[in-house]
Motif scaffolding. Structure first.
Motif, mmCIF file in Angstrom:
data_model
loop_
_atom_site.group_PDB
_atom_site.id
_atom_site.type_symbol
_atom_site.label_atom_id
_atom_site.label_comp_id
_atom_site.label_asym_id
_atom_site.label_seq_id
_atom_site.Cartn_x
_atom_site.Cartn_y
_atom_site.Cartn_z
ATOM 1 N N MET A 7 -5.448 5.235 -14.113
ATOM 2 C CA MET A 7 -5.208 3.905 -13.528
ATOM 3 C C MET A 7 -6.477 3.328 -12.898
ATOM 4 S SD MET A 7 -1.327 4.219 -12.022
ATOM 5 C CE MET A 7 -1.469 2.658 -11.157
ATOM 6 N N GLY A 43 -6.301 7.472 -3.183
ATOM 7 C CA GLY A 43 -5.081 8.000 -3.777
ATOM 8 C C GLY A 43 -4.726 9.387 -3.286
ATOM 9 N N PHE A 99 -9.732 -1.091 -5.215
ATOM 10 C CA PHE A 99 -8.269 -1.125 -5.057
ATOM 11 C C PHE A 99 -7.714 0.291 -5.198
ATOM 12 C CE2 PHE A 99 -3.944 -1.311 -6.494
ATOM 13 C CZ PHE A 99 -3.378 -2.213 -5.608
ATOM 14 N N MET A 100 -8.126 0.980 -6.272
ATOM 15 C CA MET A 100 -7.747 2.387 -6.456
ATOM 16 C C MET A 100 -8.749 3.184 -5.633
ATOM 17 S SD MET A 100 -5.142 2.390 -8.593
ATOM 18 C CE MET A 100 -5.146 4.096 -9.071
ATOM 19 N N ARG A 101 -8.511 3.315 -4.367
ATOM 20 C CA ARG A 101 -9.518 3.760 -3.407
ATOM 21 C C ARG A 101 -9.637 5.282 -3.380
ATOM 22 N NH1 ARG A 101 -9.513 4.874 2.148
ATOM 23 N NH2 ARG A 101 -7.267 5.116 1.882
ATOM 24 N N PHE A 131 -4.006 9.059 -11.411
ATOM 25 C CA PHE A 131 -4.932 8.249 -10.607
ATOM 26 C C PHE A 131 -6.172 7.880 -11.426
ATOM 27 C CE2 PHE A 131 -8.435 7.618 -7.644
ATOM 28 C CZ PHE A 131 -7.879 6.697 -6.773
ATOM 29 N N THR A 148 3.070 0.675 -4.879
ATOM 30 C CA THR A 148 3.609 -0.418 -5.698
ATOM 31 C C THR A 148 3.056 -0.381 -7.125
ATOM 32 O OG1 THR A 148 3.227 -1.696 -3.663
ATOM 33 C CG2 THR A 148 4.045 -2.910 -5.593
ATOM 34 N N THR A 149 1.732 -0.381 -7.232
ATOM 35 C CA THR A 149 1.067 -0.471 -8.539
ATOM 36 C C THR A 149 1.390 0.768 -9.374
ATOM 37 O OG1 THR A 149 -0.699 -1.473 -7.245
ATOM 38 C CG2 THR A 149 -1.157 -1.076 -9.566
ATOM 39 N N TRP A 150 1.457 1.882 -8.697
ATOM 40 C CA TRP A 150 1.787 3.143 -9.372
ATOM 41 C C TRP A 150 3.200 3.051 -9.960
ATOM 42 C CZ3 TRP A 150 1.344 8.465 -6.375
ATOM 43 C CH2 TRP A 150 1.188 9.491 -7.302
ATOM 44 N N PHE A 161 -7.968 -2.540 2.291
ATOM 45 C CA PHE A 161 -7.608 -3.640 1.385
ATOM 46 C C PHE A 161 -7.945 -4.998 2.021
ATOM 47 C CE2 PHE A 161 -4.233 -6.305 -0.784
ATOM 48 C CZ PHE A 161 -4.846 -6.285 -2.024
ATOM 49 N N TYR A 207 5.856 8.030 -2.055
ATOM 50 C CA TYR A 207 4.523 8.187 -2.664
ATOM 51 C C TYR A 207 4.182 9.675 -2.714
ATOM 52 C CZ TYR A 207 -0.616 7.779 -2.866
ATOM 53 O OH TYR A 207 -1.940 7.893 -3.202
ATOM 54 N N LYS A 237 0.804 -1.233 0.000
ATOM 55 C CA LYS A 237 0.000 0.000 0.000
ATOM 56 C C LYS A 237 0.833 1.277 0.000
ATOM 57 C CE LYS A 237 -3.378 -1.376 -0.479
ATOM 58 N NZ LYS A 237 -3.762 -2.291 -1.608
ATOM 59 N N SER A 238 2.039 1.167 -0.527
ATOM 60 C CA SER A 238 2.943 2.323 -0.518
ATOM 61 C C SER A 238 3.126 2.957 -1.891
ATOM 62 C CB SER A 238 4.312 1.885 0.022
ATOM 63 O OG SER A 238 4.176 1.371 1.320
ATOM 64 N N TRP A 258 3.193 12.061 -5.789
ATOM 65 C CA TRP A 258 1.876 12.722 -5.791
ATOM 66 C C TRP A 258 2.026 14.216 -6.047
ATOM 67 C CZ3 TRP A 258 -1.671 16.130 -4.029
ATOM 68 C CH2 TRP A 258 -3.029 15.763 -4.074
ATOM 69 N N CYS A 275 -0.407 7.339 -16.125
ATOM 70 C CA CYS A 275 -0.262 6.881 -14.736
ATOM 71 C C CYS A 275 -0.896 7.847 -13.752
ATOM 72 C CB CYS A 275 1.186 6.553 -14.401
ATOM 73 S SG CYS A 275 2.204 7.974 -14.337
HETATM 74 S S1 PPS Z 1 -0.407 -3.190 -3.115
HETATM 75 O O1 PPS Z 1 -1.627 -3.988 -2.748
HETATM 76 O O2 PPS Z 1 0.633 -3.311 -2.093
HETATM 77 O O3 PPS Z 1 0.093 -3.512 -4.453
HETATM 78 O O4 PPS Z 1 -0.929 -1.677 -3.089
HETATM 79 P P1 PPS Z 1 -0.116 -0.403 -3.616
HETATM 80 O O5 PPS Z 1 -0.223 -0.358 -5.089
HETATM 81 O O6 PPS Z 1 1.235 -0.381 -3.006
HETATM 82 O O7 PPS Z 1 -0.941 0.781 -2.976
HETATM 83 C C1 PPS Z 1 -2.268 1.078 -3.321
HETATM 84 C C2 PPS Z 1 -2.488 2.545 -2.955
HETATM 85 O O8 PPS Z 1 -1.851 3.376 -3.950
HETATM 86 C C3 PPS Z 1 -2.823 4.259 -4.491
HETATM 87 N N1 PPS Z 1 -2.494 4.579 -5.889
HETATM 88 C C4 PPS Z 1 -2.350 5.837 -6.355
HETATM 89 N N2 PPS Z 1 -2.418 7.020 -5.726
HETATM 90 C C5 PPS Z 1 -2.270 8.146 -6.496
HETATM 91 N N3 PPS Z 1 -2.055 8.124 -7.823
HETATM 92 C C6 PPS Z 1 -1.969 6.946 -8.496
HETATM 93 N N4 PPS Z 1 -1.776 6.926 -9.806
HETATM 94 C C7 PPS Z 1 -2.108 5.725 -7.745
HETATM 95 N N5 PPS Z 1 -2.089 4.404 -8.059
HETATM 96 C C8 PPS Z 1 -2.318 3.728 -6.910
HETATM 97 C C9 PPS Z 1 -4.130 3.478 -4.346
HETATM 98 O O9 PPS Z 1 -5.251 4.314 -4.497
HETATM 99 C C10 PPS Z 1 -3.955 2.928 -2.930
HETATM 100 O O10 PPS Z 1 -4.044 3.942 -1.920
HETATM 101 P P2 PPS Z 1 -5.399 4.316 -1.138
HETATM 102 O O11 PPS Z 1 -4.973 5.276 -0.063
HETATM 103 O O12 PPS Z 1 -5.964 3.053 -0.589
HETATM 104 O O13 PPS Z 1 -6.281 4.967 -2.158
#
Ligand code: PPS
Length: 313
Positions: free
Chosen positions: A225, A252, A248-250, A222, A48-50, A134, A186, A45-46, A190, A220
């Motif tokens: 994605m 951000g 998942f993309m809650r 929010f 990763t996906t981004w 999550f 992160y 949740k730090s 941001w 990329c």
């Molecule tokens: S995991 O399950 O460990 O792979 O999750 P991870 O990808 O590390 O973290 C998910 C959080 O990252 C936020 N996120 C983003 N924030 C801003 N911009 C972009 N593009 C972006 N992509 C992913 C995602 O919303 C999750 O945070 P929260 O606070 O739950 O929204």
């Protein structure tokens, strides 16, 4: 391989048995990194996906074709998960490898390697709130009771993937040990997505120019994605990830923890944080600066990078 209720304990850390086995975890420790590999290391949740999305776009010079057609877990597999060995073996050329493992478990595999490592950290108050939500949707993680109870487990390091404190301290103390490492937060991403993208692409020796950069920034964001099925986990069946329980993309955002923590929880957190981080020079950005809080993640303001994960970047 469902194993939704199975937990694997490995080196005193819990891992969801749905995606890990003792064998897959052991294999990760002996993995042969190649100098051309890019390794994305994070505590869950730090960001990763981004970062998986950013690195994919950088490696493809802003062309979103791969990001839009191949799920993130196939193009940037988690080293420790059971399906990854086959995926990585089959990958030709540059590999993007993700890991949630703590540094001490990967130290011997990484030492001597010239693989490029990107470590992404996020302020742990936002991490624990994101992680709590999550756990509600991910059916391979224990169903959480109250946030209060989950926070207690997070602070004592008994949640899946272990202690946030050990993870961040372990990885960020490797300057001068790992040949090629980039630390980024992160919050930096941001606040200044363009500057972060430039920094990441230079580190990967693929500096982006012109449209390559603007395309990458667009894909990329929010919102982009959130709507991309290759990264928002809507491809995963409901029995494994229940999107009626959350996205998942809650949100951000930076500082969303304020909407969840009580005063008492802030006090407890700050006490544990001060104790755990007393010898650690890292600083985190806990709130979004007022001038930058207008919208969703990415690129609305230039970042004050000194305030986020600043000590050794
Ligand atoms: S995991 O399950 O460990 O792979 O999750 P991870 O990808 O590390 O973290 C998910 C959080 O990252 C936020 N996120 C983003 N924030 C801003 N911009 C972009 N593009 C972006 N992509 C992913 C995602 O919303 C999750 O945070 P929260 O606070 O739950 O929204």
């Amino acid at each position: 391989m469902a194993r939704l209720d199975v937990t694997e304990t490995f080196h005193h850390i819990s891992f969801p048995g749905h995606i890990h086995t003792q064998d897959s975890l052991k294999c990760a420790l002996h993995f042969q990194f190649q100098d051309s590999d890019t390794v994305i290391a994070t505590y869950p949740k730090s960001g990763t996906t981004w970062m998986q999305e950013i690195v994919t776009l950088v490696k493809n010079r802003g062309d979103p074709q791969l990001s839009k057609t191949v799920p993130n877990w196939a193009r940037a597999p988690w080293l420790e998960q059971h399906y990854s060995a086959k995926v990585l073996e089959a990958t030709q050329g540059h590999r993007i490898i993700t890991t949630h493992l703590p540094y001490n478990l990967l130290a011997s595999a990484l030492q001597g390697s010239k693989a490029k490592v990107i470590y992404v950290a996020r302020n742990p108050k936002d991490v624990v709130v994101s992680y709590y939500h999550f756990h509600k949707m991910a059916k391979f993680l224990p169903e959480p009771n109250s946030f209060d109870e989950f926070l207690g487990s997070f602070l004592e390091g008994s949640v899946s993937y272990g202690s946030w404190f050990d993870h961040v301290k372990g990885w960020t103390s490797q300057t001068g040990v790992l040949a090629n490492v980039l630390y980024i937060s992160y919050e930096e991403m941001w606040l200044d997505l363009q500057g972060s993208m430039e920094r990441i692409s230079s580190f990967l020796q693929c500096p982006l120019v012109g449209e390559e950069l603007t395309n990458s920034l667009r894909h990329c964001s929010f919102s982009s994605m959130r709507d991309n099925a290759m990264v928002n986990y809507t491809l995963i069946p409901k029995e494994i990830m229940d999107h009626s329980k959350g996205k998942f993309m809650r949100k951000g955002k930076i500082g969303d923890w304020r909407n969840t923590f009580t005063e008492e929880q802030i006090g407890l957190f700050d006490t544990v944080y001060s104790y755990q981080m007393q010898d650690c020079p890292l600083t985190f950005m806990w709130e979004c600066p007022p001038e930058s809080c207008g919208g969703g993640g990415g690129g609305q303001a230039s970042g004050d990078q000194d305030r986020a994960l600043s000590s050794n970047t």
